[in-house]
Design a protein around this motif. Structure first.
Motif, PDB file in Angstrom:
ATOM      1  N   ASP A  43     -56.924  43.263   6.468  1.00 43.68           N
ATOM      2  CA  ASP A  43     -57.887  43.229   5.130  1.00 43.68           C
ATOM      3  C   ASP A  43     -59.430  43.232   5.614  1.00 43.68           C
ATOM      4  O   ASP A  43     -60.419  43.948   5.178  1.00 43.68           O
ATOM      5  N   MET A  44     -59.649  42.372   6.593  1.00 39.70           N
ATOM      6  CA  MET A  44     -60.997  42.201   7.061  1.00 39.70           C
ATOM      7  C   MET A  44     -61.517  43.347   7.963  1.00 39.70           C
ATOM      8  O   MET A  44     -62.731  43.855   7.752  1.00 39.70           O
ATOM      9  N   MET A  45     -60.487  44.058   8.629  1.00 43.64           N
ATOM     10  CA  MET A  45     -60.588  45.309   9.486  1.00 43.64           C
ATOM     11  C   MET A  45     -61.228  46.402   8.480  1.00 43.64           C
ATOM     12  O   MET A  45     -62.331  46.945   8.778  1.00 43.64           O
ATOM     13  N   VAL A  46     -60.550  46.513   7.224  1.00 43.89           N
ATOM     14  CA  VAL A  46     -61.020  47.523   6.392  1.00 43.89           C
ATOM     15  C   VAL A  46     -62.193  47.275   5.817  1.00 43.89           C
ATOM     16  O   VAL A  46     -63.109  48.216   5.669  1.00 43.89           O
ATOM     17  N   GLU A  47     -62.431  45.999   5.447  1.00 42.78           N
ATOM     18  CA  GLU A  47     -63.640  45.759   4.907  1.00 42.78           C
ATOM     19  C   GLU A  47     -64.951  46.166   5.739  1.00 42.78           C
ATOM     20  O   GLU A  47     -65.994  46.711   5.513  1.00 42.78           O
ATOM     21  N   LEU A  48     -64.954  45.731   7.164  1.00 49.53           N
ATOM     22  CA  LEU A  48     -65.828  46.214   8.404  1.00 49.53           C
ATOM     23  C   LEU A  48     -65.919  47.652   8.391  1.00 49.53           C
ATOM     24  O   LEU A  48     -66.942  48.017   8.796  1.00 49.53           O
ATOM     25  N   CYS A  49     -64.657  48.389   8.123  1.00 50.83           N
ATOM     26  CA  CYS A  49     -65.015  49.727   8.279  1.00 50.83           C
ATOM     27  C   CYS A  49     -65.687  50.612   7.002  1.00 50.83           C
ATOM     28  O   CYS A  49     -66.342  51.564   7.141  1.00 50.83           O
ATOM     29  N   ILE A  50     -65.506  49.820   5.872  1.00 57.06           N
ATOM     30  CA  ILE A  50     -66.031  50.557   4.680  1.00 57.06           C
ATOM     31  C   ILE A  50     -67.677  50.809   4.819  1.00 57.06           C
ATOM     32  O   ILE A  50     -68.254  49.949   5.157  1.00 57.06           O
ATOM     33  N   GLY A  51     -68.331  52.328   4.790  1.00 58.34           N
ATOM     34  CA  GLY A  51     -69.751  52.334   4.680  1.00 58.34           C
ATOM     35  C   GLY A  51     -70.117  52.649   6.183  1.00 58.34           C
ATOM     36  O   GLY A  51     -71.236  53.154   6.165  1.00 58.34           O
ATOM     37  N   LYS A  52     -69.020  52.542   7.103  1.00 52.84           N
ATOM     38  CA  LYS A  52     -69.626  52.839   8.321  1.00 52.84           C
ATOM     39  C   LYS A  52     -69.289  54.220   8.742  1.00 52.84           C
ATOM     40  O   LYS A  52     -68.605  54.907   8.136  1.00 52.84           O
ATOM     41  N   SER A  53     -69.949  54.963   9.665  1.00 50.53           N
ATOM     42  CA  SER A  53     -69.567  56.277  10.316  1.00 50.53           C
ATOM     43  C   SER A  53     -68.341  55.979  11.069  1.00 50.53           C
ATOM     44  O   SER A  53     -68.240  54.911  11.720  1.00 50.53           O
ATOM     45  N   VAL A  54     -67.608  57.130  11.339  1.00 47.45           N
ATOM     46  CA  VAL A  54     -66.550  56.811  12.314  1.00 47.45           C
ATOM     47  C   VAL A  54     -66.934  56.427  13.744  1.00 47.45           C
ATOM     48  O   VAL A  54     -66.284  55.514  14.248  1.00 47.45           O
ATOM     49  N   ASP A  55     -68.172  57.112  14.140  1.00 43.69           N
ATOM     50  CA  ASP A  55     -68.458  56.483  15.471  1.00 43.69           C
ATOM     51  C   ASP A  55     -68.774  55.114  15.471  1.00 43.69           C
ATOM     52  O   ASP A  55     -68.375  54.323  16.507  1.00 43.69           O
ATOM     53  N   GLU A  56     -69.309  54.521  14.479  1.00 46.68           N
ATOM     54  CA  GLU A  56     -69.587  53.225  14.337  1.00 46.68           C
ATOM     55  C   GLU A  56     -68.391  52.315  14.325  1.00 46.68           C
ATOM     56  O   GLU A  56     -68.267  51.377  14.835  1.00 46.68           O
ATOM     57  N   ALA A  57     -67.381  52.778  13.422  1.00 44.89           N
ATOM     58  CA  ALA A  57     -66.356  52.037  13.136  1.00 44.89           C
ATOM     59  C   ALA A  57     -65.343  51.882  14.657  1.00 44.89           C
ATOM     60  O   ALA A  57     -64.768  50.867  14.805  1.00 44.89           O
ATOM     61  N   VAL A  58     -65.444  52.884  15.290  1.00 43.76           N
ATOM     62  CA  VAL A  58     -64.836  52.870  16.670  1.00 43.76           C
ATOM     63  C   VAL A  58     -65.211  51.449  17.508  1.00 43.76           C
ATOM     64  O   VAL A  58     -64.442  51.114  18.487  1.00 43.76           O
ATOM     65  N   LYS A  59     -66.243  51.172  17.407  1.00 49.56           N
ATOM     66  CA  LYS A  59     -66.967  50.142  18.023  1.00 49.56           C
ATOM     67  C   LYS A  59     -66.678  48.787  17.575  1.00 49.56           C
ATOM     68  O   LYS A  59     -66.701  47.743  18.218  1.00 49.56           O
ATOM     69  N   ILE A  60     -65.758  48.815  16.460  1.00 50.25           N
ATOM     70  CA  ILE A  60     -65.396  47.498  15.895  1.00 50.25           C
ATOM     71  C   ILE A  60     -64.206  46.829  16.655  1.00 50.25           C
ATOM     72  O   ILE A  60     -63.382  47.842  17.062  1.00 50.25           O
ATOM     73  N   THR A  61     -64.237  45.670  17.299  1.00 46.66           N
ATOM     74  CA  THR A  61     -63.279  45.321  17.939  1.00 46.66           C
ATOM     75  C   THR A  61     -62.445  44.185  17.247  1.00 46.66           C
ATOM     76  O   THR A  61     -62.874  43.535  16.283  1.00 46.66           O
ATOM     77  N   ASN A  62     -61.188  43.645  17.836  1.00 41.83           N
ATOM     78  CA  ASN A  62     -60.667  42.637  17.249  1.00 41.83           C
ATOM     79  C   ASN A  62     -61.443  41.316  17.437  1.00 41.83           C
ATOM     80  O   ASN A  62     -61.389  40.575  16.423  1.00 41.83           O
ATOM     81  N   LEU A  63     -62.458  41.100  18.304  1.00 37.37           N
ATOM     82  CA  LEU A  63     -63.047  40.158  18.085  1.00 37.37           C
ATOM     83  C   LEU A  63     -64.486  40.059  16.942  1.00 37.37           C
ATOM     84  O   LEU A  63     -64.450  38.954  16.589  1.00 37.37           O
ATOM     85  N   ASP A  64     -64.690  41.292  16.619  1.00 41.76           N
ATOM     86  CA  ASP A  64     -65.473  41.192  15.563  1.00 41.76           C
ATOM     87  C   ASP A  64     -64.664  40.840  14.344  1.00 41.76           C
ATOM     88  O   ASP A  64     -65.229  40.207  13.348  1.00 41.76           O
ATOM     89  N   VAL A  65     -63.423  41.316  14.173  1.00 37.28           N
ATOM     90  CA  VAL A  65     -62.563  41.069  13.178  1.00 37.28           C
ATOM     91  C   VAL A  65     -62.445  39.340  12.925  1.00 37.28           C
ATOM     92  O   VAL A  65     -62.473  38.954  11.988  1.00 37.28           O
ATOM     93  N   GLU A  66     -62.263  38.957  14.185  1.00 37.71           N
ATOM     94  CA  GLU A  66     -61.692  37.412  14.167  1.00 37.71           C
ATOM     95  C   GLU A  66     -62.936  36.796  13.775  1.00 37.71           C
ATOM     96  O   GLU A  66     -62.966  35.816  12.931  1.00 37.71           O
ATOM     97  N   MET A  67     -64.166  37.268  14.381  1.00 35.83           N
ATOM     98  CA  MET A  67     -65.473  36.443  14.218  1.00 35.83           C
ATOM     99  C   MET A  67     -65.797  36.663  12.496  1.00 35.83           C
ATOM    100  O   MET A  67     -66.113  35.649  11.863  1.00 35.83           O
ATOM    101  N   ALA A  68     -65.300  37.656  11.818  1.00 35.67           N
ATOM    102  CA  ALA A  68     -65.750  37.869  10.254  1.00 35.67           C
ATOM    103  C   ALA A  68     -64.846  36.974   9.591  1.00 35.67           C
ATOM    104  O   ALA A  68     -65.096  36.765   8.414  1.00 35.67           O
ATOM    105  N   LEU A  69     -63.857  36.515  10.279  1.00 37.81           N
ATOM    106  CA  LEU A  69     -62.996  35.690   9.316  1.00 37.81           C
ATOM    107  C   LEU A  69     -63.254  34.374   9.465  1.00 37.81           C
ATOM    108  O   LEU A  69     -62.613  33.366   8.974  1.00 37.81           O
TER     109      LEU A  69
END
Lengths: 388, 327
Positions: free
Chosen positions: B89-115
């Motif tokens: 759920d958090m990963m999807v939230e982080l994707c929305i609004g980003k470009s595909v190139d930006e989204a690829v840079k999201i890591t699991n550490l970003d997801v965990e940090m956002a949680l």
């Protein structure tokens, strides 16, 4: 909030009558039974009563030993390690037979014994989750020191053909141990009828206290001690007697045996009611046919619902259940029982165990059915996998 | 293992409120259809990762605006435990609004940090970290489908520990630089292996291509070889390695070379020679056993003057603890 406890194969509520009979042995009669003075000796009548209750409960003869231990894990370790010491290290045997669905107290101990050079055979279960007696026969050799097969399985409730297996072992002159933890208090356990050499049990699985269990030893036969020390339990198991625990376990055994009929009628009826209702949910199945299970247990697989997620939703509604495939475990093997009975691989992480007791009520079962169905709908919406 | 590990069963207590809230009320659960995508002029991407048979499976839906490659909306379906659902759920939230190139840079550490509820307290206990890894992998899968390239092309390095995102080169480097000898050392230095523990050795939570035990063993073997080569280069390339630090073969070679250069020529002039029979480490001494040949054998000085001369040359050139014994 409503709370429903359906994890009775993990542990049980202490019967209030058991609690009452234990309570004087903490602040009033706290003496050491081995002491000569009155503080010690005043504990003896209750201890004798408890030992009588244990012997009667298992139908043991006076020539047998029932040694009180701290738990069934200790009893299981004792048998395996003493047999290793007596028959393998200091004897001419090298082989132990267990099943692949034994409790870790047996399974992990055998894995450890393997590192010491013991050969261990892990018998498979059939499509119904049961170890078939003939497989035991097939694997016994003249080097086999011990066969250890549980009486009833903790996850499925499957009752194994212990009487037949004991007979095979007797004919082959091989020692036979059974982990009776999930059987005692749920089905009739009669050590003279079944003729086991050793049987482990644990009080907290039949509404007794935690921290006390026992090992039945037929004819008081040879078995090196696991705990050396004083002359407690006839020198077979040292450690100051857990007076309150023993007294509680004795009464718990008696009450459980008195309730065997209730267990097999009323608890079974409630379990079957729950099972019938849950099996109405599409794409579900229960492991092991009903007549071959302890009356309180069901292991149900729900396609598209991960076990731990299901536990979460049940817990949110106050219902305690269990899963054999918690995703946090470091060793994430598929549930061995589900795999053994030939379930699809996708179902390996979908098993939920519900285990009742004589304290479970009809209202609790109705409530659980309602909550369970809603949780399945919610989690299947999230997983999406069932909809396809 | 210590005090805090002695009582089990506390995993759920260690979830952040955000994790529990998203598990109870996921915000982005669901799917998009091709019709919805077409009606808005977006490209529908459906990416799968994991498998129910492994305990975790996630399907990610993106609606990508071809104009700027922007992920206009996203949803997911997830088969897994509470943290898997919350991470998705958090990963999807982080994707929305980003470009595909930006989204690829999201890591699991970003997801965990956002949680996390607070920046300093992990959102999930260590053994649940791997749940966020899948959320990260599925983004790469979606991006690879969108761009029509291989998933591996988004990964710059070989990642050994997905939970802590530690690369193979980093692990090899810390082993070498710090002379690490155990897997626990590696974990202490890099956090690799501290979470789901799959990457420590085979047989864990999931199968991995690289395991810390193998990397450690291979790197130690390489280090050992390097050391031997380095020693050999120093000994026979004119450098200095203390005689005591040499291996027995190196010692023999060193003694041979001193005898060749400084001793043998003198003996040969007198019509004699020696050969080395054996060299032994005897605790505090290195003992050299020799045999006289030619004129030397039977020479009166072979057990006195000549012997002392040989011993003194070796002592002076190599090590004072050398002893020479004629056999």
């Amino acid at each position: 909030m409503t709370r429903v406890y359906l994890d009775n194969n993990a542990t049980t509520i202490v019967d209030p009558k058991v609690y009452d009979v234990m309570s004087p042995f903490f602040c009033q009669m706290y003496g050491n039974p081995n002491s000569l003075h009155s503080f010690g000796s005043e504990t003896h009548p209750a201890l004798r009563t408890a030992m009588n209750q244990l012997y009667k409960g298992l139908n043991a003869s006076d020539d047998d030993d029932i040694i009180v231990t701290s738990c069934a894990t200790e009893s299981n370790n004792w048998v395996l390690k003493a047999v290793y010491f007596d028959k393998i290290l200091n004897g001419d045997k090298n082989h132990i037979i267990i099943s692949e669905v034994e409790h870790p107290a047996i399974y992990s101990t055998c894995k450890w014994l393997e590192t010491l050079g013991v050969k261990v055979t892990y018998l498979p279960v059939n499509h119904d989750g049961i170890v078939e007696a003939h497989t035991v026969k097939d694997f016994i050799t003249d080097k086999t020191a011990l066969v250890s097969i549980m009486w009833a399985n903790n996850e499925t409730g499957a009752i194994f053909p212990i009487k037949e297996i004991a007979q095979i072992c007797k004919e082959k002159n091989v020692l036979f141990h059974t982990d009776g933890v999930q059987a005692v208090g749920k089905i009739k356990v009669d050590v003279q009828d079944v003729e086991v050499d050793f049987l482990s049990f644990s009080a907290h699985k039949f509404h007794g206290p935690k921290g006390v269990g026992g090992l039945y030893i037929k004819n008081s036969q040879e078995l090196s001690a696991l705990l050396h020390g004083g002359e407690h339990m006839g020198g077979r198991r040292s450690g100051t007697l857990n007076v309150a625990g023993i007294v509680g376990m004795g009464l718990a055994m008696e009450l459980a045996n008195d309730a065997i009929e209730y267990e097999n009628k009323e608890v079974r009826r409630l379990r079957d009611k729950l099972e019938d209702a849950l099996l109405q949910i599409p794409k579900t199945f229960v492991v092991t046919s009903r007549d071959k299970r302890t009356p309180n247990t069901m292991l149900i697989s729900i396609k598209g619902v991960e076990g731990e997620a299901m536990l979460w939703d049940l817990n949110k509604a106050g219902i305690a259940a269990s899963t054999g495939s918690a995703c946090a475990s470091e060793d994430l093997e598929a549930n061995p029982v589900l795999m053994a009975v030939g379930a699809d691989k996708e179902l390996a992480h979908t098993a939920i165990r519900l285990s009742l007791s004589r304290f479970t009520t009809e209202d609790e079962i109705d409530y659980t059915i309602d909550v369970f169905k809603k949780a399945v709908i919610r989690l299947r919406e999230i997983s999406g996998s069932y909809a396809e | 293992m210590a005090k805090n590990d002695l009582i089990g069963g506390s995993i759920w207590e260690e979830y952040s409120n955000k994790v529990a809230e998203l598990m109870n009320n996921p915000k982005h659960r669901g799917r998009f259809t091709q019709e919805e995508a077409d009606s808005k002029g977006f490209k529908l991407i459906v990416a799968d990762f994991g498998a129910e048979s492994c305990g975790d499976a996630v399907r990610l839906y993106w609606l990508v605006n071809p104009n700027g490659d922007i992920i206009e909306n996203a949803k997911y379906e997830s088969f897994g435990c509470g943290t898997a659902i919350a991470s998705s759920d958090m990963m999807v939230e982080l994707c929305i609004g980003k470009s595909v190139d930006e989204a690829v840079k999201i890591t699991n550490l970003d997801v965990e940090m956002a949680l996390r509820d607070s920046p300093d307290i992990p959102a999930v206990p260590p053994q649940k970290m791997h749940c966020s890894v899948m959320a990260y992998d599925v983004i790469k899968k979606a991006a690879s489908l969108y761009k029509g390239v291989d998933m591996a092309s988004f990964e710059q390095e070989i990642i050994v520990c997905e939970c802590a995102r530690v690369s193979l080169s980093t692990i090899k480097e810390v082993i070498r630089l710090n002379d690490l000898k155990t897997v626990e050392d590696i974990t202490n230095y890099t956090k690799a292996g501290a979470f789901c523990k799959s990457c420590i050795k085979p047989g864990g939570h999931e199968d991995r291509e690289y395991y810390l035990v193998d990397i450690l063993r291979e790197t130690r073997e390489e280090m050992e070889k390097d050391k031997l080569l380095q020693n050999a280069n120093t000994v026979f390339g004119g450098g200095t390695v203390a005689f005591n630090d040499m291996t027995i073969v190196q010692k023999i070679k060193a003694i041979e070379s001193i005898i060749d250069e400084n001793i043998r020529p003198m003996l040969v002039m007198d019509g004699g020679n020696i050969e080395i029979l054996d060299v032994k480490d005897s605790g505090s001494h290195t003992d050299v056993y020799i045999r006289y040949l030619g004129a030397c054998s039977g020479c009166a000085s072979s057990s006195t003057g000549t012997l002392f001369a040989i011993e003194n040359v070796l002592k002076a050139k190599l090590d004072n603890a050398l002893r020479v014994f004629p056999v």
